[in-house]
Design a protein around this motif. Sequence first.
Motif, PDB file in Angstrom:
ATOM      1  N   ASN A  77      -8.423  -4.500 -11.279  1.00 56.31           N
ATOM      2  CA  ASN A  77      -9.208  -4.723 -12.491  1.00 56.31           C
ATOM      3  C   ASN A  77      -9.521  -3.355 -13.111  1.00 56.31           C
ATOM      4  OD1 ASN A  77     -11.167  -3.694 -10.793  1.00 56.31           O
ATOM      5  ND2 ASN A  77     -12.660  -5.291 -11.188  1.00 56.31           N
ATOM      6  N   PHE A  78      -8.814  -2.347 -12.677  1.00 53.62           N
ATOM      7  CA  PHE A  78      -8.921  -0.933 -13.041  1.00 53.62           C
ATOM      8  C   PHE A  78     -10.107  -0.246 -12.396  1.00 53.62           C
ATOM      9  CE2 PHE A  78      -6.298  -2.560 -16.575  1.00 53.62           C
ATOM     10  CZ  PHE A  78      -5.147  -1.854 -16.290  1.00 53.62           C
ATOM     11  N   GLY A  79     -11.063  -0.993 -11.890  1.00 55.71           N
ATOM     12  CA  GLY A  79     -12.153  -0.405 -11.116  1.00 55.71           C
ATOM     13  C   GLY A  79     -11.828  -0.461  -9.632  1.00 55.71           C
ATOM     14  N   MET A  80     -11.248  -1.589  -9.206  1.00 55.52           N
ATOM     15  CA  MET A  80     -10.847  -1.792  -7.821  1.00 55.52           C
ATOM     16  C   MET A  80      -9.325  -1.925  -7.763  1.00 55.52           C
ATOM     17  SD  MET A  80     -11.831  -4.847  -5.166  1.00 55.52           S
ATOM     18  CE  MET A  80     -13.564  -4.677  -5.523  1.00 55.52           C
ATOM     19  N   TRP A  81      -8.715  -1.250  -6.799  1.00 56.48           N
ATOM     20  CA  TRP A  81      -7.262  -1.264  -6.630  1.00 56.48           C
ATOM     21  C   TRP A  81      -6.940  -1.771  -5.229  1.00 56.48           C
ATOM     22  CZ3 TRP A  81      -3.718   0.957 -10.311  1.00 56.48           C
ATOM     23  CH2 TRP A  81      -4.351   1.413 -11.474  1.00 56.48           C
ATOM     24  N   ILE A  82      -6.049  -2.751  -5.154  1.00 51.83           N
ATOM     25  CA  ILE A  82      -5.607  -3.308  -3.881  1.00 51.83           C
ATOM     26  C   ILE A  82      -4.083  -3.248  -3.868  1.00 51.83           C
ATOM     27  CG2 ILE A  82      -5.555  -5.358  -2.422  1.00 51.83           C
ATOM     28  CD1 ILE A  82      -8.191  -6.161  -3.951  1.00 51.83           C
ATOM     29  N   PHE A  83      -3.536  -2.559  -2.870  1.00 48.23           N
ATOM     30  CA  PHE A  83      -2.090  -2.428  -2.758  1.00 48.23           C
ATOM     31  C   PHE A  83      -1.541  -3.573  -1.913  1.00 48.23           C
ATOM     32  CE2 PHE A  83      -3.394   1.653  -4.138  1.00 48.23           C
ATOM     33  CZ  PHE A  83      -2.342   2.127  -4.891  1.00 48.23           C
ATOM     34  N   THR A  84      -0.403  -4.113  -2.342  1.00 45.92           N
ATOM     35  CA  THR A  84       0.247  -5.206  -1.645  1.00 45.92           C
ATOM     36  C   THR A  84       1.686  -4.804  -1.342  1.00 45.92           C
ATOM     37  OG1 THR A  84       0.873  -6.190  -3.761  1.00 45.92           O
ATOM     38  CG2 THR A  84      -1.161  -6.987  -2.763  1.00 45.92           C
ATOM     39  N   LYS A  85       2.271  -5.480  -0.371  1.00 46.74           N
ATOM     40  CA  LYS A  85       3.661  -5.174  -0.027  1.00 46.74           C
ATOM     41  C   LYS A  85       4.324  -6.438   0.499  1.00 46.74           C
ATOM     42  CE  LYS A  85       6.443  -1.965   2.669  1.00 46.74           C
ATOM     43  NZ  LYS A  85       6.398  -0.846   3.601  1.00 46.74           N
ATOM     44  N   TYR A  86       5.585  -6.606   0.134  1.00 47.68           N
ATOM     45  CA  TYR A  86       6.399  -7.703   0.640  1.00 47.68           C
ATOM     46  C   TYR A  86       7.598  -7.106   1.359  1.00 47.68           C
ATOM     47  CZ  TYR A  86       9.956 -11.301   0.842  1.00 47.68           C
ATOM     48  OH  TYR A  86      10.934 -12.147   1.286  1.00 47.68           O
ATOM     49  N   SER A  87       7.924  -7.643   2.543  1.00 42.61           N
ATOM     50  CA  SER A  87       9.087  -7.204   3.307  1.00 42.61           C
ATOM     51  C   SER A  87       9.995  -8.400   3.576  1.00 42.61           C
ATOM     52  CB  SER A  87       8.659  -6.572   4.637  1.00 42.61           C
ATOM     53  OG  SER A  87       9.788  -6.377   5.468  1.00 42.61           O
ATOM     54  N   LYS A  88      11.168  -8.393   2.953  1.00 39.79           N
ATOM     55  CA  LYS A  88      12.130  -9.469   3.173  1.00 39.79           C
ATOM     56  C   LYS A  88      12.649  -9.433   4.617  1.00 39.79           C
ATOM     57  CE  LYS A  88      16.037  -9.461   0.812  1.00 39.79           C
ATOM     58  NZ  LYS A  88      17.029  -9.667  -0.245  1.00 39.79           N
ATOM     59  N   THR A  89      12.765  -8.243   5.183  1.00 38.95           N
ATOM     60  CA  THR A  89      13.208  -8.103   6.574  1.00 38.95           C
ATOM     61  C   THR A  89      12.245  -8.811   7.513  1.00 38.95           C
ATOM     62  OG1 THR A  89      14.212  -5.972   6.046  1.00 38.95           O
ATOM     63  CG2 THR A  89      13.831  -6.441   8.367  1.00 38.95           C
ATOM     64  N   ASP A  90      10.951  -8.615   7.315  1.00 36.59           N
ATOM     65  CA  ASP A  90       9.962  -9.280   8.169  1.00 36.59           C
ATOM     66  C   ASP A  90      10.043 -10.797   8.028  1.00 36.59           C
ATOM     67  OD1 ASP A  90       9.034  -6.954   9.264  1.00 36.59           O
ATOM     68  OD2 ASP A  90       7.233  -6.833   8.029  1.00 36.59           O
ATOM     69  N   GLU A  91      10.262 -11.284   6.821  1.00 36.75           N
ATOM     70  CA  GLU A  91      10.316 -12.732   6.612  1.00 36.75           C
ATOM     71  C   GLU A  91      11.594 -13.342   7.178  1.00 36.75           C
ATOM     72  OE1 GLU A  91       9.627 -16.027   3.118  1.00 36.75           O
ATOM     73  OE2 GLU A  91      10.410 -14.080   2.505  1.00 36.75           O
ATOM     74  N   MET A  92      12.733 -12.717   6.920  1.00 36.48           N
ATOM     75  CA  MET A  92      14.020 -13.312   7.267  1.00 36.48           C
ATOM     76  C   MET A  92      14.470 -13.013   8.701  1.00 36.48           C
ATOM     77  SD  MET A  92      14.754 -14.855   4.505  1.00 36.48           S
ATOM     78  CE  MET A  92      14.455 -14.859   2.773  1.00 36.48           C
TER      79      MET A  92
END
Length: 129
Positions: A77-92
């Motif tokens: 929301n420009f005040g709070m920043w949350i980084f996310t990540k997706y790993s196809k290797t972990d899923e598959m």
Amino acid sequence: MRLDGEKGIEQFGQKVQPDLTVSSYDSQQMNYIIEIKNFNTVKGKGILKTAISENFKQLRNFCLQRKKLEMTGIATNFGMWIFTKYSKTDEMLNKKTPFMVSDPIEIMDLKDSKIKVEELQKLILICDL
């Protein structure tokens, strides 16, 4: 770095529309997919969960569409920043949870607009990686 607004990502007939994308200027490689929400609405923490959930869908669809192994995103929301990540290797391959989420980095209290310098420095260091 280059910011682009609202690039559609479509996979299996499902379209997701990130608010912003950050790409390398030279290589055109996408570095971050950003979802922007107002976390201070009446919906409270629910809107934060919605932003992260939407960002996860965007990251996954991007990896499937572009044949990438992983992608990083940001819910903010420009005040709070949350980084996310997706790993196809972990899923598959690894059969592990493919999504990761950071602790929030609050760089500014949106009520009084005061910047938290130490938190802003953390954010800058992360984005420079």
